[in-house]
Structure formats: C-alpha cells, structure tokens
Scaffold this active site. Structure first.
Site, mmCIF file in Angstrom:
data_model
loop_
_atom_site.group_PDB
_atom_site.id
_atom_site.type_symbol
_atom_site.label_atom_id
_atom_site.label_comp_id
_atom_site.label_asym_id
_atom_site.label_seq_id
_atom_site.Cartn_x
_atom_site.Cartn_y
_atom_site.Cartn_z
ATOM 1 N N ASN A 22 0.797 -1.233 0.000
ATOM 2 C CA ASN A 22 0.000 0.000 0.000
ATOM 3 C C ASN A 22 0.830 1.285 0.000
ATOM 4 O O ASN A 22 0.291 2.379 -0.122
ATOM 5 C CB ASN A 22 -0.956 0.022 1.201
ATOM 6 C CG ASN A 22 -0.223 0.059 2.523
ATOM 7 O OD1 ASN A 22 0.533 -0.863 2.839
ATOM 8 N ND2 ASN A 22 -0.429 1.112 3.306
ATOM 9 N N GLY A 24 5.261 3.013 -0.451
ATOM 10 C CA GLY A 24 6.686 2.801 -0.614
ATOM 11 C C GLY A 24 7.056 1.881 -1.762
ATOM 12 O O GLY A 24 6.484 1.921 -2.856
ATOM 13 N N ASP A 74 -2.081 -9.932 6.667
ATOM 14 C CA ASP A 74 -1.091 -9.732 7.725
ATOM 15 C C ASP A 74 -0.202 -10.963 7.679
ATOM 16 O O ASP A 74 -0.654 -12.074 7.976
ATOM 17 C CB ASP A 74 -1.780 -9.599 9.083
ATOM 18 C CG ASP A 74 -0.797 -9.422 10.235
ATOM 19 O OD1 ASP A 74 0.418 -9.657 10.043
ATOM 20 O OD2 ASP A 74 -1.237 -9.052 11.337
ATOM 21 N N ASN A 101 7.448 -8.358 0.050
ATOM 22 C CA ASN A 101 7.996 -7.041 0.356
ATOM 23 C C ASN A 101 7.735 -6.619 1.797
ATOM 24 O O ASN A 101 8.511 -5.843 2.366
ATOM 25 C CB ASN A 101 7.397 -6.013 -0.612
ATOM 26 C CG ASN A 101 7.695 -4.592 -0.192
ATOM 27 O OD1 ASN A 101 8.828 -4.127 -0.283
ATOM 28 N ND2 ASN A 101 6.675 -3.886 0.293
ATOM 29 N N TYR A 240 17.596 -7.173 12.168
ATOM 30 C CA TYR A 240 17.265 -6.975 10.750
ATOM 31 C C TYR A 240 18.268 -7.717 9.863
ATOM 32 O O TYR A 240 17.889 -8.418 8.916
ATOM 33 C CB TYR A 240 17.278 -5.478 10.419
ATOM 34 C CG TYR A 240 16.822 -5.164 9.012
ATOM 35 C CD1 TYR A 240 15.460 -5.066 8.702
ATOM 36 C CD2 TYR A 240 17.743 -4.971 7.977
ATOM 37 C CE1 TYR A 240 15.041 -4.788 7.419
ATOM 38 C CE2 TYR A 240 17.333 -4.695 6.694
ATOM 39 C CZ TYR A 240 15.973 -4.601 6.411
ATOM 40 O OH TYR A 240 15.565 -4.329 5.136
ATOM 41 N N LYS A 244 17.358 -10.978 7.444
ATOM 42 C CA LYS A 244 17.557 -10.924 5.989
ATOM 43 C C LYS A 244 18.581 -11.964 5.530
ATOM 44 O O LYS A 244 18.425 -12.560 4.451
ATOM 45 C CB LYS A 244 17.979 -9.515 5.563
ATOM 46 C CG LYS A 244 16.884 -8.467 5.707
ATOM 47 C CD LYS A 244 15.647 -8.805 4.883
ATOM 48 C CE LYS A 244 14.622 -7.683 4.885
ATOM 49 N NZ LYS A 244 13.401 -8.020 4.121
ATOM 50 N N ASP A 274 9.216 4.835 4.913
ATOM 51 C CA ASP A 274 8.973 4.933 6.353
ATOM 52 C C ASP A 274 9.997 4.114 7.137
ATOM 53 O O ASP A 274 10.414 4.503 8.227
ATOM 54 C CB ASP A 274 7.560 4.433 6.686
ATOM 55 C CG ASP A 274 6.483 5.411 6.243
ATOM 56 O OD1 ASP A 274 6.829 6.514 5.803
ATOM 57 O OD2 ASP A 274 5.293 5.064 6.348
#
Length: 316
Positions: A22, A24, A74, A101, A240, A244, A274
C-alpha cells in the site's frame, strides 16, 4: 476482506501478489507490474489504506478494474494468509508471481515510536552524507530491544516463510511460478563476524530449514543475554541483518528444493521510505524498479540468486 474486484481473467493472464503493497517500494512494484500487463493483488494489513492505495493506483495509471485489486493480508497471521490463499485459489486457480515485500525495521526510532520522517533540520544534516554515514545516523537514532528483535524475526523471516508455504501449491500451478524476496545488502554474510556462522549460512547444499530455526533461536537467546557481540553476530541493526541473511539462505534452500520455481532475492537499495525514516538515497520508484526487474526476468532465467543494482550479486 476484498475491497475492489476484477473480472475473472483467462488463465493466460499472469497474476502477482505483492505483500506490504500500500505504500513505498511495494506500491511501486504494484505500479510497475501492472504497467507490464500483470494483474495485481495488492495486499496490506490495513484494509482502508490498502483499498485506498488500489483506488489511487487505478486512477493514476488509468488502469482498468481487471488489473488491480486489494486483499487484506497480515503476514504474521496464519488465518489472514489462509484467507488470501483461498481467495487466490477460487479466483485464479494459480499464482504466477509472489513478491514478499512486507517487513519491519526490527528496531525503534528513538525519537518517535511510530514510523515517521526526518525533520527539516535532519534533512539538511543528511544531505551531505553518503550511505554509510546515513546508516550511522539512523543507528544513532535507533534503539534495539529484545521485543523489537523478536518482532523483526517473526515478520521479516517467519512471516514471509508462512506466506510462501501457504502459496506454494498456487505457484506450482503456474507454468513458471516466481518468488521474489525483497532482501537487503545488510543481509550479506560479510557482516557476520563469526566465520563459523558465515560458513554455515553459506553452505546451502547442506543447510536445512530446521537448522535455520535453531540458528534464529540461538540469536534471540544471545540477544537476550547480551552476547550478540561475543558470539559473532552482526553489530548494529542485528535482528534486521540476521533476518535478511536467514531469508537469503531460505531462498537458496527453496530454489534447491523446488527447481520447478524461480526463487530469488533482491536488494532494492537504500530507499526513502517509512522504514528508513525517509533517510534513503533512492526514491521508491527507483527501489521498486529493481524489484520489478527480478519479477520480470526472462522465462527460464536464474534461480537461487541475489540481485543488487539490476544485476546478480553475492550472498557473501
């Protein structure tokens, strides 16, 4: 809940699902895939924002209503994933492209617990910085806690994995199913300081999904006991980076286990979104184009690869 409908297309029409679509990078991927004649199922956690994004996409691009639709998703909610899988099965009977994503930072911006943007004063400070300096600024303004690390792994690795597992039969029903995992150069193994961890995560001929779970449990235990540094895990944005890197390894395992599919990772670049508090160097359009390129690789292309700057790169 489905908020915008399309007529049931012929089975020859390619269908793509984009998670976190929705805004970016995700929204740009939707825009660029739709521009290539692919029917888009844009997904987001928030129904109002997701439906509004599809409406705006249709309006801005002059798309017909049979090219773009919204469905709630979700990726950390098994029931939400199952509802979308059922919808795709009933509506299309297949899935051609899955772009994973949706992700979270796995840390909190120290000055604002919600995702926000840089102030005008901060923008001025950032304007003279290169990527490494900007990442350093982000780290100085970020706090990593056990809860944010746990949430980061639950979303960035386990959530994506849940979606893939649920959609595998739909992807296998396609003539050439594709999975594109939006990763990061921060997941490259050069950032691990333990040679043992680095070698194990790179040995994807022998690495298993079960072992990845064990490694993530080890990381969380070390994080809780303040042993991230001494055990050789990556420093700074640790959760993070680990999520990844694990996603990259899982991608390679999937490519090995499912030769009928094309499964690849892509680093979209350091993008103004964001998640980066809009401190990035690239626009969402530029980041989205890197992801869309991998989704649109020629038929019979590479699988189990990592892409950066529109070309194959190294997992290490």
């Amino acid at each position: 809940m489905e908020c915008a409908g399309i007529a049931s297309p012929a089975n020859t029409i390619r269908v793509a699902v984009v998670t976190g679509g929705n805004k970016g990078i995700g929204l740009e991927v939707c825009r660029q895939l739709a521009g290539n004649g692919i029917s888009i199922v844009l997904t987001a956690r928030d129904e109002v924002r997701g439906a509004a994004a599809v409406d705006q996409l249709i309006k801005d691009q002059g798309l017909s209503s049979d090219v773009a639709l919204f469905h709630q998703l979700d990726i950390t909610d098994a029931l939400s994933i199952a509802r979308l899988a059922d919808f795709l099965k009933n509506r299309f009977g297949k899935l051609d492209i899955l772009v994973n994503n949706a992700a979270v930072r796995g840390a909190e911006y120290a000055h604002d617990t919600d995702y926000g943007s840089v102030t005008s004063q901060e923008k001025e400070k950032l304007s003279g910085m290169d990527m490494d300096q900007r990442l350093g600024w982000m780290w100085e303004n970020t706090r990593e806690t056990y809860d944010t690390a746990k949430t980061g792994l639950a979303t960035n690795y386990y959530g994506t994995k849940q979606v893939i597992e649920a959609f595998l039969p739909l992807l296998q029903a396609s003539s050439e199913g594709r999975i594109v995992n939006v990763s990061s150069h921060l997941g490259q193994l050069r950032l691990f300081r333990s040679e043992e961890l680095k070698q194990e995560l790179n040995d994807t001929d022998n690495l298993t999904q079960e072992r990845l779970d064990e490694l993530l449990d080890m990381f969380l235990k070390d994080f809780e006991e303040d042993k991230v540094d001494s055990r050789g895990w990556p420093k700074y944005f640790s959760a993070y980076k680990v999520a990844k890197a694990t996603l990259n390894a899982y991608t390679r395992i999937l490519a090995r286990e499912h030769p009928e599919l094309h499964v690849n990772c892509v680093h979209p670049g350091y993008v103004k979104t964001d998640m980066t508090i809009h401190s990035g160097l690239l626009t969402p359009e530029e980041g989205g184009s890197r992801v869309a390129m991998v989704a649109l690789l020629p038929e019979g292309g590479v699988t189990g690869a990592f892409f950066e700057d529109f070309k194959e790169s190294s997992f290490v």
